[in-house]
Design a protein around this motif. Structure first.
Motif, PDB file in Angstrom:
ATOM      1  N   LEU A   1       0.816  -1.209   0.000  1.00  0.00           N
ATOM      2  CA  LEU A   1       0.000   0.000   0.000  1.00  0.00           C
ATOM      3  C   LEU A   1       0.851   1.260   0.000  1.00  0.00           C
ATOM      4  CD1 LEU A   1      -2.755  -1.168   2.506  1.00  0.00           C
ATOM      5  CD2 LEU A   1      -3.025  -0.797   0.044  1.00  0.00           C
TER       6      LEU A   1
ATOM      7  N   ASP B   1       0.739   4.725  -2.621  1.00  0.00           N
ATOM      8  CA  ASP B   1       0.377   6.067  -2.131  1.00  0.00           C
ATOM      9  C   ASP B   1       1.369   7.075  -2.699  1.00  0.00           C
ATOM     10  OD1 ASP B   1      -0.620   8.219  -0.824  1.00  0.00           O
ATOM     11  OD2 ASP B   1      -0.274   7.462   1.209  1.00  0.00           O
TER      12      ASP B   1
ATOM     13  N   ILE C   1      -6.583   4.106   0.443  1.00  0.00           N
ATOM     14  CA  ILE C   1      -5.591   3.372   1.236  1.00  0.00           C
ATOM     15  C   ILE C   1      -5.904   3.482   2.727  1.00  0.00           C
ATOM     16  CG2 ILE C   1      -3.154   3.352   1.911  1.00  0.00           C
ATOM     17  CD1 ILE C   1      -2.491   4.074  -0.997  1.00  0.00           C
TER      18      ILE C   1
ATOM     19  N   LEU D   1      -4.037  -3.109  -6.359  1.00  0.00           N
ATOM     20  CA  LEU D   1      -4.499  -2.699  -5.038  1.00  0.00           C
ATOM     21  C   LEU D   1      -4.894  -3.914  -4.205  1.00  0.00           C
ATOM     22  CD1 LEU D   1      -5.392  -0.614  -2.937  1.00  0.00           C
ATOM     23  CD2 LEU D   1      -7.589  -0.472  -4.123  1.00  0.00           C
TER      24      LEU D   1
END
Length: 670
Positions: free
Chosen positions: A341, A345, A355, A381
């Protein structure tokens, strides 16, 4: 402590004690038998660019794993008047990086890509002598057979593949006056990293045991790694494993999992499954006790490595692993970095919000539904959610509901017994749901799942029980569910194409990935994608984007989202010059068709002033556009693609304007 030996021309060469003087002496003797003269000009026959490219392609796996390690090593020794060299098994230099001033000096003795440094070409030198001796080698100053090379000190380490064959050499070369004794140690560590990477690449469908006498060394270069087949037959072992087991690779080939670790493969998996700790304790055949991790590695599907395989049912050990949870033992191999993750970002507020939300529900048995256009990165994702969850040590199994024929999707999901239907494989097959046991099941394009099958999926999700086709058995499963779709599921429900009860079972947390045109972090995304592409351009300048091209990227609506952007950058990376800058001429023509609009875009000098003049004379706007296009066609010799690029419109716009002009012409005009 120093000792002296006789160099080729009788001079005494000073060298640190402990270096293999006998190997140097033998190397000098070999150099004489090759007919080399110490004072003669070396053989500087360097491959052409075409020949070098071919050699690099032939050694592409070695280069792909070695170059990142070389870059890291270079950062450690930068500004030390030195360079790093990678050769193939024949001593041909494939790549070299280093301090610019020293590279210039090295060029004078052809210590560069395309040159061969085998002993029969260059006499005693670390690269050629390491290949000849099959062991790490330092050749210092006057120990070089050829006088021309005596300003160098070279530290070379052979690179072995998992089968024990030499595939190349990693060499660190510098000015002999600034040599540091730690250089060879750094080169050895770097080669160990390369060999471990090669090991991982070579053995995907294997049962692997990573071990060390001290648990804190697991996951480091010091851990031993041994690969076995599913039934416990020995495949290979890395250097550390050979050292800890006290046997070379040739001797280990006579062993099995049972003879080395005193356990059968089934017993090993059972012990790993029963353990609630990250590591288990094993006993080696020599009586030593070690801490170990057990992994069943599967070949990667697509870009991300994950545990999933349609042929798993034919491997009894594989079935035992995927059909029951193994805490901390069966590790899903994920594309490190790309599928976390934090990596995703990159500064966009919408993505950051997504997120934040998924992190809050991580590990709480809440199904996640990811929506968004095709190509926005929904599977990436999902993989990142899995890899940052408590289930990260379990499998991540992806199923594209739109790509499996409707007649096969039930058997793919739930598996089947032998003889369940015509054409069924002998021994049956384990379905994707069972493969995901202990991990995460990702159902991509869930909106395309056949309506009759949705009720069975709903039952599995509610009861966490699976009945393979043709079987009376009921198997309990423990899975996390992530789904994705580009469709409007509520609209499908209204059309009676998607069950509302399944929808409300899946939408515990619904998040939307924005399309690329809505994101504010395009430049950062492009930079990260170029970093990955640059890793394949070993020895060349890092990739970058010219400012005017970046401006075009920000104008593009990217209908294909990341798939389109990734393909475009990959193509451009193959087209760029040595400076690595992506310019307009490196972009595919169809990209310009996606830029915008129906009309001619400003600015387009000197067209605006011509257009102003025509408008002032009362001309119609379509005539202005036609005149601008006609002028541009004249400037570019009728090249429609060049005109489209210069005016910032698509080729279709140019053709449409041209046909409009032709259609509206009067007989007099014609």
């Amino acid at each position: 402590m120093l000792e002296a030996i006789q160099s080729a021309d009788g001079h005494a060469a000073v060298r640190p004690a402990g270096w293999p003087a006998l190997s140097i002496q033998k190397a000098h003797e070999r150099s004489k038998t090759f007919g080399l003269c110490a004072s003669a000009r070396p053989d500087y026959d360097v491959l052409s660019n075409t020949g070098l490219t071919l050699k690099r392609e032939q050694n592409s796996v070695l280069c792909a794993h070695a170059m990142p390690v070389m870059e890291t090593l270079h950062e450690q020794i930068i500004n030390t008047q030195s360079m790093i060299v990678l050769t193939n098994a024949e001593g041909l230099i494939l790549y070299s990086i280093g301090d610019d001033d020293f590279l210039e000096r090295a060029e004078k003795v052809a210590l560069r890509a395309g040159a061969n440094w085998a002993e029969d070409r260059q006499g005693t030198n670390a690269i050629g002598t390491a290949l000849a001796e099959g062991c790490p080698m330092v050749v210092h100053g006057e120990e070089h057979y050829l006088v021309a090379n005596r300003f160098l000190t070279c530290s070379s380490v052979p690179i072995f593949d998992p089968c024990g064959n030499v595939v190349g050499v990693l060499d660190v070369t510098g000015d002999h006056r600034s040599y540091h004794p730690h250089t060879l140690a750094l080169a050895k560590m770097s080669v160990q990293m390369i060999e471990n990477h090669l090991f991982t690449t070579a053995f995907q469908e294997t049962l692997q045991v990573s071990f060390h006498g001290r648990a804190e060394f697991l996951g480091t270069l010091m851990e031993g790694i041994v690969a076995f087949t599913n039934d416990g037959r020995f495949l290979s072992a890395n250097r550390s494993a050979q050292f800890q087991l006290g046997m070379p690779l040739a001797a280990l080939r006579a062993h099995t999992l049972s003879s080395l670790f005193q356990l059968t493969s089934t017993q090993l998996i059972d012990r790993a499954r029963a353990s609630h700790e990250p590591h288990i304790t094993l006993s080696l055949s020599n009586g030593a006790v070690v801490r170990a991790r057990v992994q069943f590695r599967r070949a990667p599907l697509g870009g991300a490595q994950r545990l999933a395989d349609t042929h798993v049912s034919e491997e009894p050990v594989a079935r035992a692993v995927v059909a029951q949870p193994v805490a901390h033992a069966v590790v899903a191999q994920s594309a490190a970095g790309l599928s976390r993750l934090a990596y995703l970002d990159t500064g966009d507020a919408q993505v950051a919000s997504v997120i934040t939300k998924v992190r809050k529900v991580s590990g709480k048995d809440i199904p996640i539904l990811i929506t968004g256009e095709t190509g926005t990165g929904k599977e990436l994702l999902a993989n990142a959610i899995h890899n940052d969850s408590p289930r990260r040590d379990g499998p991540f199994v992806a199923v594209n509901c739109a790509s499996i024929p409707e007649t096969l999707i039930e058997s793919e999901l739930f598996g089947y017994e032998e003889g369940a239907f015509t054409g069924a494989r002998r021994k049956g097959a384990v379905g994707k749901v069972l493969q995901a046991n202990g991990g995460t099941l990702f159902l991509d394009e869930i909106g395309d799942m056949p309506y009759p099958l949705q009720v069975r999926l709903l039952r599995v999700l509610q009861e966490r029980l699976v009945n393979p086709l043709g079987s009376t058995r009921t198997i309990a499963v423990d899975i996390a569910i992530i789904c994705a779709t580009h469709r409007d599921l509520r609209e499908l429900i209204a059309q009676h194409r998607f069950r509302d009860d399944l929808y409300y079972r899946l939408n515990g947390l619904v998040v939307r990935l924005p399309p690329l045109r809505e994101r504010t972090d395009l430049s950062i995304v492009i930079q990260k994608m170029l970093q990955r592409e640059s890793a394949t351009r070993t020895g060349a300048q890092p990739l970058s984007v010219a400012p005017d091209v970046m401006a075009l990227f920000t104008r593009c609506t990217w209908p294909g989202n990341f798939r389109q952007l990734g393909n475009l950058l990959r193509t451009a990376a193959a087209m760029v010059d040595d400076d690595g800058e992506i310019r307009r001429e490196h972009l595919p023509e169809d990209f310009f068709e996606d830029l915008s609009g129906d009309g001619v875009q400003e600015p387009a000098a000197p067209a605006p002033r011509a257009a102003d003049a025509l408008i002032a004379q009362g001309e119609r706007l379509q005539d202005v556009a036609a005149s601008v296009i006609a002028a541009a066609l004249a400037r570019h010799g009728g090249n429609v693609s060049a005109v489209a690029r210069s005016l910032g419109v698509s080729r279709n716009t140019i053709y449409r304007k041209m046909s409009t002009v032709t259609h509206n012409q009067t007989p007099d005009d014609a």
